[in-house]
Design a protein around this motif. Structure first.
Motif: not given
Lengths: 108, 121
Positions: B10-19, B65-67, B85-86, B115-119
């Protein structure tokens, strides 16, 4: 949380050598310790659990020992496929099963 | 044979969420806890939390916690890890791992492939 400190962080050795890696816990964890091997781009692989029990399929050149706060992973007669990063993990305090920082074993 | 198969990169922008999903097979899904562990580039392994696949109870590391939210779907033998809140320092490979063995012989005996998550903005 229990802290685990591995030493050394880096280790250079040759094929056929015997090496040992130490893992020290910040408080006693009985024998609730596991060792993992990780190669680049791969998931960790379980080598040893309960400090000294070899996981099925793991070569007998790997062994683990220790109890309480000090543990050792030994590899005798290093093979080319053994060059990897090794992690210890404590499973004493459910569920916060922390890991050591890792030991990278490189070919000399 | 036991397998844990994770969803793709996944590639996400800052502030986004990933599942991220982790689909289990080859064993009785509800008999084992699933943990999540992450590894930032060139760094060590960081425990994130655990879910009881049977009851759905969770326990998260203080750092998350919380995220973080972990859930499971017993009908498909799948566990999910959602991180919100990535930030750029959430860039990492995320692994699911099964907690196996008896009480005195527990370990993470099977792992997903990661799973590679890139922010990145």
């Amino acid at each position: 949380d229990i802290q685990l400190t591995q030493s050394p962080s880096f280790l250079s050795a040759s094929v056929g050598d015997r090496v040992t890696i130490t893992c020290r816990a910040s408080q006693g964890i009985s024998n609730f310790l596991a060792w993992y091997q990780q190669k680049p781009g791969k998931a960790p692989k379980l080598l040893i659990y309960a400090a000294s029990t070899l996981q099925s399929g793991v070569p007998s050149r790997f062994s683990g020992s220790g109890s309480g706060t000090e543990f050792t992973l030994a590899i005798i007669s290093l093979q080319p496929e053994d060059f990897a990063t090794y992690y210890c993990q404590q499973l004493n305090t459910y569920p916060r099963y922390t890991f050591g920082q890792g030991t990278k074993l490189e070919i000399k | 044979q036991v397998q844990l198969v994770q969803s793709g990169a996944e590639v996400k922008k800052p502030g986004a969420s990933v599942k991220v999903s982790c689909k289990a097979s080859g064993y009785t899904f509800t008999s084992y806890y699933i943990h999540w562990v992450r590894q930032a580039p060139g760094q060590g392994l960081e425990w994130m939390g655990v879910i009881n696949s049977s009851g759905g109870n969770t326990n998260y590391a203080q750092n998350f916690q919380g995220r973080v939210t972990m859930t499971r779907d017993t009908s498909t033998s799948t566990v999910y890890m959602e991180l919100s809140s990535l930030r750029s320092d959430d860039t990492a490979v995320y692994y699911c791992a099964r907690e196996g063995g008896s009480y005195f012989e527990k370990s993470f005996d099977y792992w997903g492939q990661g799973t590679l998550v890139t922010v990145s903005s």
